[in-house]
Design an enzyme around this catalytic site. Structure first.
Site, PDB file in Angstrom:
ATOM      1  N   LYS A   1     -13.584   7.678   4.819  1.00 39.75           N
ATOM      2  CA  LYS A   1     -12.123   7.626   4.733  1.00 39.75           C
ATOM      3  C   LYS A   1     -11.644   6.678   5.818  1.00 39.75           C
ATOM      4  O   LYS A   1     -11.869   6.917   7.008  1.00 39.75           O
ATOM      5  CB  LYS A   1     -11.511   9.014   4.936  1.00 39.75           C
ATOM      6  CG  LYS A   1      -9.987   9.006   5.010  1.00 39.75           C
ATOM      7  CD  LYS A   1      -9.439  10.355   5.424  1.00 39.75           C
ATOM      8  CE  LYS A   1      -7.983  10.228   5.857  1.00 39.75           C
ATOM      9  NZ  LYS A   1      -7.474  11.489   6.428  1.00 39.75           N
TER      10      LYS A   1
ATOM     11  N   ALA B   1      -2.158  13.990   4.263  1.00 43.54           N
ATOM     12  CA  ALA B   1      -1.277  14.064   5.426  1.00 43.54           C
ATOM     13  C   ALA B   1       0.108  14.612   5.090  1.00 43.54           C
ATOM     14  O   ALA B   1       0.773  14.144   4.166  1.00 43.54           O
ATOM     15  CB  ALA B   1      -1.128  12.709   6.103  1.00 43.54           C
TER      16      ALA B   1
ATOM     17  N   ASN C   1      -5.403  19.628   6.114  1.00 45.28           N
ATOM     18  CA  ASN C   1      -6.065  20.044   7.349  1.00 45.28           C
ATOM     19  C   ASN C   1      -5.156  20.951   8.189  1.00 45.28           C
ATOM     20  O   ASN C   1      -5.328  22.155   8.266  1.00 45.28           O
ATOM     21  CB  ASN C   1      -6.498  18.813   8.141  1.00 45.28           C
ATOM     22  CG  ASN C   1      -7.353  19.150   9.351  1.00 45.28           C
ATOM     23  OD1 ASN C   1      -7.928  18.273   9.962  1.00 45.28           O
ATOM     24  ND2 ASN C   1      -7.489  20.407   9.752  1.00 45.28           N
ATOM     25  N   THR C   2      -4.122  20.344   8.795  1.00 39.89           N
ATOM     26  CA  THR C   2      -3.306  21.075   9.759  1.00 39.89           C
ATOM     27  C   THR C   2      -2.710  22.360   9.181  1.00 39.89           C
ATOM     28  O   THR C   2      -2.721  23.402   9.844  1.00 39.89           O
ATOM     29  CB  THR C   2      -2.169  20.165  10.269  1.00 39.89           C
ATOM     30  OG1 THR C   2      -2.743  19.028  10.911  1.00 39.89           O
ATOM     31  CG2 THR C   2      -1.281  20.906  11.255  1.00 39.89           C
TER      32      THR C   2
END
Length: 255
Positions: free
Chosen positions: A97, A184, A206-207
Site C-alpha cells: 500500500k 482512512a 484501523n483507528t
C-alpha cells in the site's frame, strides 16, 4: 455464486481490510482478525521489529492473512519505493500500500509522488494499492500505471469523520475500471456500510476499531456492516423520490 473480490490474483470473500496501528495490545489484533474474518492486513514496515519476536507485529497476524505492508513515513516516491523493497526483501510479500505523505497537519497523500511510486513499483512486480486523495484524473493515471486498486480517503487519517469525500469517491466508482477501496476516516460501521452501498469494492479500517472500547467486537461489527452494504449494493437500492408515494393503492375503500 460466491461474491469474490480478486486483487493481484488473490480471491477475497471478506471485503473488510484491517489496519494494525493503535491497538491497546498486539494480541487484540489477532482477536480482531478472528472476529472480523478480515483476510487482508496492512502494517507499517517501521512497526515491524524483526529482532524482537514478542514485539514483532507479524507474529500476531495469522499466516493465512494477506500481508499488505504500507509505506507509512515516506515523504516522496523514492522513499516509498525503498520501503517497499525492504519489506519484500524481509519476506513480507509483493503486495504494498503506497502512502506518500509530506503534510504533517492533515496527513493528506501526495498524489503526484504516489503516481511516480506506483509506476516504479508495478514495473518491479509489486501488487500496488495506492492511498490517494480522490481525484479522477489521478485515479486514471494510477490505472494506466498498473495499480491493482485505488484507495481514496474518506476523510483525514485517524479522524473517524466518515465519508467527507463521498461525491468524489462516487465518481471514481463510476469511472475507474479498478476496485475502489475506501481508506482512512471511516469511523462507524454505518459509514462502512454506506461506502459499500455506493459500490466500493472494500473498505480499510484501523483507528475506529483499534480505539474502540472493545476492538474485537467493533471489528466484528464492521465486518457485518461491510457485508450488509455489499448485499444492498448487489440488490440494487430503490429510487429516491421527491414526493410521497403510497405503498398500497389509495382507491377502492370507504365507498
Amino acid at each position: 455464486m460466491t461474491d469474490e473480490l480478486v486483487i493481484g490474483g488473490k480471491k477475497l470473500t471478506n471485503r473488510l481490510f484491517l489496519g494494525t496501528g493503535k491497538f491497546p495490545s498486539k494480541k487484540m489484533i489477532t482477536e480482531a482478525l478472528r472476529r472480523s474474518g478480515a483476510q487482508v492486513v496492512t502494517v507499517a514496515l517501521r512497526r515491524i521489529d524483526f529482532e524482537a519476536q514478542e514485539e514483532n507485529v507479524l507474529n500476531y497476524i495469522p499466516k493465512d492473512c494477506i500481508l499488505m505492508p504500507n509505506t507509512s513515513g515516506a515523504r516522496n516516491a523514492e522513499e516509498a519505493v525503498r520501503i517497499a523493497e525492504i519489506a519484500r526483501a524481509a519476506g513480507c510479500g509483493n503486495w504494498v500500500k503506497i502512502e506518500v505523505i509530506s503534510d504533517n497537519k492533515y496527513l493528506l497523500p501526495d498524489n503526484y509522488e504516489t503516481v511516480k511510486a506506483t509506476e516504479i513499483l508495478v514495473k518491479k512486480g509489486f501488487v500496488v494499492l495506492p492511498y490517494m486523495h480522490p481525484d479522477l484524473m489521478v485515479a486514471k493515471r494510477l490505472q494506466e500505471a498498473g495499480a491493482a486498486a485505488v484507495m481514496p480517503l474518506g476523510s483525514p487519517i485517524g479522524s473517524n469523520r466518515g465519508l467527507k469525500t463521498k461525491e468524489m469517491i462516487r465518481i471514481l466508482i463510476e469511472e475507474i475500471d479498478l476496485p475502489v477501496i475506501v481508506d482512512a476516516g471511516i469511523g462507524r460501521p454505518s459509514q462502512a456500510a454506506e461506502a459499500m452501498e455506493m459500490g466500493a469494492a472494500a473498505v480499510l479500517v484501523n483507528t475506529a476499531i483499534a480505539t474502540a472500547d472493545d476492538p474485537p467486537a467493533m471489528a466484528e461489527a464492521f465486518s457485518l456492516a461491510v457485508q450488509a452494504g455489499r448485499k444492498a449494493f448487489l440488490a440494487g437500492p430503490g429510487r429516491i423520490k421527491e414526493f410521497a408515494e403510497a405503498s398500497s393503492p389509495l382507491t377502492g375503500f370507504l365507498r
